[in-house]
Design a protein around this motif. Structure first.
Motif, mmCIF file in Angstrom:
data_model
loop_
_atom_site.group_PDB
_atom_site.id
_atom_site.type_symbol
_atom_site.label_atom_id
_atom_site.label_comp_id
_atom_site.label_asym_id
_atom_site.label_seq_id
_atom_site.Cartn_x
_atom_site.Cartn_y
_atom_site.Cartn_z
ATOM 1 N N GLY A 151 -24.348 57.298 72.789
ATOM 2 C CA GLY A 151 -24.816 55.956 73.126
ATOM 3 C C GLY A 151 -26.282 55.702 72.884
ATOM 4 N N THR A 152 -26.990 56.653 72.269
ATOM 5 C CA THR A 152 -28.424 56.474 72.049
ATOM 6 C C THR A 152 -28.742 55.918 70.658
ATOM 7 N N GLY A 153 -27.724 55.605 69.876
ATOM 8 C CA GLY A 153 -27.947 54.958 68.584
ATOM 9 C C GLY A 153 -28.246 55.896 67.436
ATOM 10 N N LYS A 154 -28.016 57.191 67.611
ATOM 11 C CA LYS A 154 -28.355 58.157 66.556
ATOM 12 C C LYS A 154 -27.637 57.835 65.250
ATOM 13 N N THR A 155 -26.309 57.719 65.313
ATOM 14 C CA THR A 155 -25.517 57.476 64.110
ATOM 15 C C THR A 155 -25.647 56.030 63.658
ATOM 16 N N TYR A 156 -25.624 55.107 64.586
ATOM 17 C CA TYR A 156 -25.690 53.680 64.266
ATOM 18 C C TYR A 156 -26.959 53.359 63.478
ATOM 19 N N LEU A 157 -28.096 53.852 63.959
ATOM 20 C CA LEU A 157 -29.364 53.585 63.277
ATOM 21 C C LEU A 157 -29.430 54.313 61.935
ATOM 22 N N ALA A 158 -28.864 55.517 61.867
ATOM 23 C CA ALA A 158 -28.857 56.246 60.594
ATOM 24 C C ALA A 158 -28.071 55.473 59.539
ATOM 25 N N VAL A 159 -26.900 54.955 59.912
ATOM 26 C CA VAL A 159 -26.104 54.173 58.967
ATOM 27 C C VAL A 159 -26.840 52.892 58.592
ATOM 28 N N ALA A 160 -27.507 52.258 59.559
ATOM 29 C CA ALA A 160 -28.278 51.045 59.270
ATOM 30 C C ALA A 160 -29.384 51.321 58.257
ATOM 31 N N VAL A 161 -30.080 52.448 58.415
ATOM 32 C CA VAL A 161 -31.125 52.826 57.448
ATOM 33 C C VAL A 161 -30.493 53.078 56.078
ATOM 34 N N GLY A 162 -29.360 53.769 56.059
ATOM 35 C CA GLY A 162 -28.684 54.032 54.786
ATOM 36 C C GLY A 162 -28.295 52.752 54.073
ATOM 37 N N VAL A 163 -27.729 51.790 54.806
ATOM 38 C CA VAL A 163 -27.342 50.511 54.202
ATOM 39 C C VAL A 163 -28.579 49.766 53.695
ATOM 40 N N THR A 164 -29.659 49.801 54.478
ATOM 41 C CA THR A 164 -30.902 49.137 54.065
ATOM 42 C C THR A 164 -31.432 49.729 52.757
ATOM 43 N N LEU A 165 -31.461 51.052 52.665
ATOM 44 C CA LEU A 165 -31.940 51.706 51.437
ATOM 45 C C LEU A 165 -30.997 51.442 50.267
ATOM 46 N N PHE A 166 -29.700 51.415 50.535
ATOM 47 C CA PHE A 166 -28.713 51.146 49.488
ATOM 48 C C PHE A 166 -28.872 49.724 48.948
ATOM 49 N N LEU A 167 -28.982 48.747 49.840
ATOM 50 C CA LEU A 167 -29.134 47.358 49.410
ATOM 51 C C LEU A 167 -30.447 47.142 48.668
#
Length: 331
Positions: A151-167
């Motif tokens: 619940g601390t956002g470890k995976t959620y934020l990692a995926v968000a960063v990945g999508v940001t870099l991909f886009l």
């Protein structure tokens, strides 16, 4: 257009009230929320009392609490100016950031130094100081670890960063992986083909992706293999170049699996490893690869370790209380 409100001290002792003036009355209505529920949340979070007077908000309370509430209200108003709606989660995030900020950090946190991850469906911001440091580490290091409770956002934020870099064209593909550790049901006894068997283990990764990208786009990118979601065992023998790679639930990787995964790193790629030491599902006597990696790789240049506690939980408030209770019991 930036917020034009400036705190002003009024009252006979210059310390009873802080006034904030907001130029757009329509945005001020949204800032206050239906039946002033947003103001009530800020009041509860900072220990102040807020009164509305036309296009002014008067904040009453101790000086430090008034300053904290003012920073939160200004930050929330700036979100509305940018066209972003407010919800309880956004307000909670601003309250956490304001409470954790040092006085010298206010300019960096609330004006020019915001971290925003812009995806196709939403803009994501870290909600705690630990989350903010973690996101910064993901951008600054080729290999980053995020370690802490659920619940601390470890995976959620990692995926968000990945999508940001991909886009943004910084990586050519996203690869998300988890160890398919059996906890209760055995893969061989689950119905369907191999994809049907492993997809339940991967579902949290699908959920995160669908939060950031339209469903049809996710499906098309998976078909084109520009996004891959696969069990950790499928990584063997591959070299991952120009990719953003996330290994989730890494506490359930064995030492050999972790070494295999980390040595897949290729040119132009970034890796993120997330895990929770308190949720190891490996058989008794099998060493966790996350524990070994943490022990062996600390201090290696280009590798970062970010740590979270129950204070960084951004799910239901009861989740933080549950984690704290278990930690106290184990102590």
């Amino acid at each position: 257009m930036p917020i034009s409100a400036v705190p002003q001290e009024t009252g006979p002792d210059q310390g009873l009230e802080t006034l904030l003036e907001f130029p757009d009355n329509r945005l001020l209505i949204d800032l206050c929320g239906e039946f002033d529920r947003n103001l009530a949340q800020v009041e509860h979070g900072t220990g102040v009392h807020i009164l509305r007077r036309g296009n002014l908000l008067a904040i009453h309370g101790e000086a430090e609490a008034r300053a904290e509430a003012a920073r939160v209200l200004e930050a929330l108003y700036a979100k509305l100016e940018a066209g972003r709606p407010l919800d309880a989660g956004e307000i909670d995030g601003e309250l956490r950031m304001a409470a954790e900020a040092e006085p010298g950090d206010q300019m960096e946190l609330f004006q020019g130094g915001r971290i925003e991850l812009k995806t196709r469906k939403k803009t994501v911001e870290p909600r705690t100081e630990a989350q903010k440091a973690y996101v910064r580490a993901l951008f600054e290091n080729e290999l980053a670890f995020g370690i802490g409770p659920a619940g601390t956002g470890k995976t959620y934020l990692a995926v968000a960063v990945g999508v940001t870099l991909f886009l943004g064209g910084h990586v050519d593909k996203i690869l998300l992986s988890r160890p398919a550790v059996e906890a209760g049901e055995r893969l061989g006894f689950l119905p369907g083909d191999m994809k049907d068997k492993v997809d339940p283990y991967m579902q949290p990764l699908y959920d995160a992706l669908n939060d950031f990208l339209p469903g049809k786009q996710v499906t098309k990118l998976i078909e084109d293999k520009r996004i891959e979601i696969a069990p950790l065992a499928f990584m063997r023998g591959r070299t991952l170049s120009n990719a953003f790679v996330v290994l989730d639930e890494a506490q359930n990787a064995t030492s050999m699996q972790m070494k295999m995964f980390l040595t897949r790193l290729g040119e132009g790629s970034r890796m993120v490893v997330t895990g929770d030491r308190s949720q190891i599902d490996l058989p008794r006597g099998v060493s966790s690869g996350l524990h070994d990696a943490e022990r062996l790789l600390k201090g290696v240049s280009g590798i970062s370790f970010s740590y979270f506690t129950s204070k960084d939980v951004v799910r239901h408030p009861l989740v933080a209380a549950i984690i704290e209770a278990y930690e106290a019991g184990e102590g």
